[in-house]
Motif scaffolding. Structure first.
Motif, PDB file in Angstrom:
ATOM      1  N   VAL A   1       0.833  -1.197   0.000  1.00  0.00           N
ATOM      2  CA  VAL A   1       0.000   0.000   0.000  1.00  0.00           C
ATOM      3  C   VAL A   1       0.871   1.252   0.000  1.00  0.00           C
ATOM      4  CG1 VAL A   1      -1.700   1.305   1.321  1.00  0.00           C
ATOM      5  CG2 VAL A   1      -1.951  -1.158   1.097  1.00  0.00           C
ATOM      6  N   ASP A   2       1.912   1.246   0.849  1.00  0.00           N
ATOM      7  CA  ASP A   2       2.799   2.413   0.907  1.00  0.00           C
ATOM      8  C   ASP A   2       3.454   2.687  -0.442  1.00  0.00           C
ATOM      9  OD1 ASP A   2       2.249   2.723   3.575  1.00  0.00           O
ATOM     10  OD2 ASP A   2       4.049   1.694   4.276  1.00  0.00           O
ATOM     11  N   VAL A   3       3.905   1.628  -1.101  1.00  0.00           N
ATOM     12  CA  VAL A   3       4.593   1.803  -2.384  1.00  0.00           C
ATOM     13  C   VAL A   3       3.651   2.359  -3.438  1.00  0.00           C
ATOM     14  CG1 VAL A   3       5.684   0.581  -4.310  1.00  0.00           C
ATOM     15  CG2 VAL A   3       6.398   0.111  -1.966  1.00  0.00           C
ATOM     16  N   ALA A   6       2.969   5.981  -2.740  1.00  0.00           N
ATOM     17  CA  ALA A   6       4.132   6.793  -3.118  1.00  0.00           C
ATOM     18  C   ALA A   6       4.226   6.939  -4.634  1.00  0.00           C
ATOM     19  CB  ALA A   6       5.408   6.161  -2.557  1.00  0.00           C
ATOM     20  N   LEU A   7       3.914   5.847  -5.346  1.00  0.00           N
ATOM     21  CA  LEU A   7       3.952   5.897  -6.811  1.00  0.00           C
ATOM     22  C   LEU A   7       2.899   6.870  -7.341  1.00  0.00           C
ATOM     23  CD1 LEU A   7       5.111   4.813  -9.449  1.00  0.00           C
ATOM     24  CD2 LEU A   7       3.541   2.864  -9.263  1.00  0.00           C
ATOM     25  N   ARG A  13       3.294  14.460  -9.644  1.00  0.00           N
ATOM     26  CA  ARG A  13       4.292  15.534  -9.701  1.00  0.00           C
ATOM     27  C   ARG A  13       5.160  15.493 -10.959  1.00  0.00           C
ATOM     28  NH1 ARG A  13       3.431  14.246  -4.481  1.00  0.00           N
ATOM     29  NH2 ARG A  13       3.514  15.896  -2.904  1.00  0.00           N
ATOM     30  N   TYR A  14       5.317  14.321 -11.539  1.00  0.00           N
ATOM     31  CA  TYR A  14       6.218  14.153 -12.679  1.00  0.00           C
ATOM     32  C   TYR A  14       5.504  13.429 -13.810  1.00  0.00           C
ATOM     33  CZ  TYR A  14       9.701  15.141  -9.068  1.00  0.00           C
ATOM     34  OH  TYR A  14      10.407  15.707  -8.046  1.00  0.00           O
ATOM     35  N   ARG A  15       6.017  13.610 -15.012  1.00  0.00           N
ATOM     36  CA  ARG A  15       5.465  12.911 -16.173  1.00  0.00           C
ATOM     37  C   ARG A  15       6.076  11.508 -16.200  1.00  0.00           C
ATOM     38  NH1 ARG A  15       6.493  16.642 -21.231  1.00  0.00           N
ATOM     39  NH2 ARG A  15       5.310  14.961 -22.243  1.00  0.00           N
ATOM     40  N   ILE A  16       5.292  10.513 -15.840  1.00  0.00           N
ATOM     41  CA  ILE A  16       5.756   9.132 -15.731  1.00  0.00           C
ATOM     42  C   ILE A  16       5.094   8.284 -16.821  1.00  0.00           C
ATOM     43  CG2 ILE A  16       5.901   7.095 -14.245  1.00  0.00           C
ATOM     44  CD1 ILE A  16       7.503   9.445 -13.187  1.00  0.00           C
ATOM     45  N   ASP A  17       5.889   7.469 -17.498  1.00  0.00           N
ATOM     46  CA  ASP A  17       5.366   6.548 -18.505  1.00  0.00           C
ATOM     47  C   ASP A  17       4.906   5.277 -17.797  1.00  0.00           C
ATOM     48  OD1 ASP A  17       4.873   4.764 -20.555  1.00  0.00           O
ATOM     49  OD2 ASP A  17       6.699   5.229 -21.684  1.00  0.00           O
ATOM     50  N   ASP A  18       3.588   5.077 -17.720  1.00  0.00           N
ATOM     51  CA  ASP A  18       3.028   3.933 -17.002  1.00  0.00           C
ATOM     52  C   ASP A  18       3.501   2.595 -17.554  1.00  0.00           C
ATOM     53  OD1 ASP A  18       1.628   4.886 -14.855  1.00  0.00           O
ATOM     54  OD2 ASP A  18      -0.251   5.146 -15.947  1.00  0.00           O
ATOM     55  N   ASP A  19       3.891   2.577 -18.823  1.00  0.00           N
ATOM     56  CA  ASP A  19       4.301   1.320 -19.448  1.00  0.00           C
ATOM     57  C   ASP A  19       5.786   1.033 -19.283  1.00  0.00           C
ATOM     58  OD1 ASP A  19       1.703   0.842 -20.264  1.00  0.00           O
ATOM     59  OD2 ASP A  19       1.969   1.897 -22.159  1.00  0.00           O
ATOM     60  N   ARG A  20       6.488   1.898 -18.538  1.00  0.00           N
ATOM     61  CA  ARG A  20       7.918   1.697 -18.319  1.00  0.00           C
ATOM     62  C   ARG A  20       8.292   1.900 -16.850  1.00  0.00           C
ATOM     63  NH1 ARG A  20       7.232   2.856 -23.502  1.00  0.00           N
ATOM     64  NH2 ARG A  20       8.504   1.672 -24.991  1.00  0.00           N
ATOM     65  N   ILE A  21       7.444   1.357 -15.984  1.00  0.00           N
ATOM     66  CA  ILE A  21       7.742   1.339 -14.551  1.00  0.00           C
ATOM     67  C   ILE A  21       8.154  -0.084 -14.186  1.00  0.00           C
ATOM     68  CG2 ILE A  21       6.827   1.664 -12.227  1.00  0.00           C
ATOM     69  CD1 ILE A  21       4.807   3.629 -13.411  1.00  0.00           C
ATOM     70  N   GLY A  22       9.350  -0.207 -13.622  1.00  0.00           N
ATOM     71  CA  GLY A  22       9.831  -1.509 -13.183  1.00  0.00           C
ATOM     72  C   GLY A  22       9.905  -1.563 -11.670  1.00  0.00           C
ATOM     73  N   VAL A  23      10.151  -2.759 -11.146  1.00  0.00           N
ATOM     74  CA  VAL A  23      10.301  -2.910  -9.705  1.00  0.00           C
ATOM     75  C   VAL A  23      11.612  -3.641  -9.437  1.00  0.00           C
ATOM     76  CG1 VAL A  23       8.904  -5.036  -9.683  1.00  0.00           C
ATOM     77  CG2 VAL A  23       9.205  -3.735  -7.575  1.00  0.00           C
TER      78      VAL A  23
END
Length: 226
Positions: A1-3, A6-7, A13-23
């Protein structure tokens, strides 16, 4: 939940590409990474767990040197964290595991490698030579190279095949398949769904299920190929 909170905050706040988020994670973070990889496989373009732990019974025997005398209900609830019982979901999350050759926590990736081999998936497992609980410099370069290549491809939001297993409705979704009901909770529920061409040239969906009483097929707006 925290992660995930945070995501969401970061994406506001930032322009994030949802298809290029890794863990990614190492040690305790590696344990968390295995959990994210198998429970939320459709959220990431790839996962990179290092060391950590991936399941309970063998970890306690091998790493903690504990003598186990679990009750039946303890063994049942271990399924929440036994990533080897969720290994099938890694079909949807390319995984680059890392271990030091001399690290006792290499056991975590070894367990997952064996579980994946049972379903004809070869785990990419980078091993740091003569290394204990740390990243070998050359291995770090190789892991980064592979993750960067996977990021170029990115996440496939609408795969033609969904192969999904879960032990609990807490984790009940994989891409466009949502499990809404299970006959027996804490026993493996499984859905295999494929898009196939019909005799008229259109796409249809073929499915088989185990321990599933209710399900939904749900596509994002504009992404249903049917």
């Amino acid at each position: 939940v925290d992660v995930f909170e945070a995501l969401d905050s970061t994406k506001s706040r930032y322009r994030i590409d949802d298809d290029r988020i890794g863990v990614r994670g190492f040690s305790m973070g590696g344990a968390a990474c295995w959990q994210f990889a198998v429970h939320n496989s459709d959220r990431w373009f790839a996962a990179n767990p290092g060391a950590g732990f991936s399941e309970t019974p063998q970890f306690l025997k091998v790493f903690q040197k504990e003598e186990l005398k679990p009750t039946w209900w303890e063994q049942r609830l271990w399924r929440m964290y036994n990533c080897d019982e969720w290994a099938k979901n890694l079909r949807h999350c390319p995984t680059v595991a890392y271990s030091g050759e001399e690290d006792t926590q290499k056991q975590a990736a070894d367990v997952m490698e064996a579980a994946l081999k049972n379903i004809s998936i070869d785990l990419v497992h980078i091993i740091g030579p003569k290394t204990k609980h740390a990243y070998h410099p050359d291995s770090r370069v190789e892991v980064d190279r592979r993750m960067e290549q996977l990021a170029v491809v990115g996440r496939n939001r609408v795969p033609r095949r969904v192969d999904f297993c879960t032990q609990t409705l807490k984790y009940n979704r994989m891409h466009w398949v949502v499990i809404d009901g299970m006959a027996n909770h804490w026993e493996t529920s499984w859905v295999e769904a494929k898009m196939l061409e019909t005799g008229t040239g259109n796409l249809g969906i073929w499915m088989t299920t185990t321990n599933v009483t209710d399900l939904t097929l749900e596509f994002e707006t504009g992404r249903a190929p049917l």
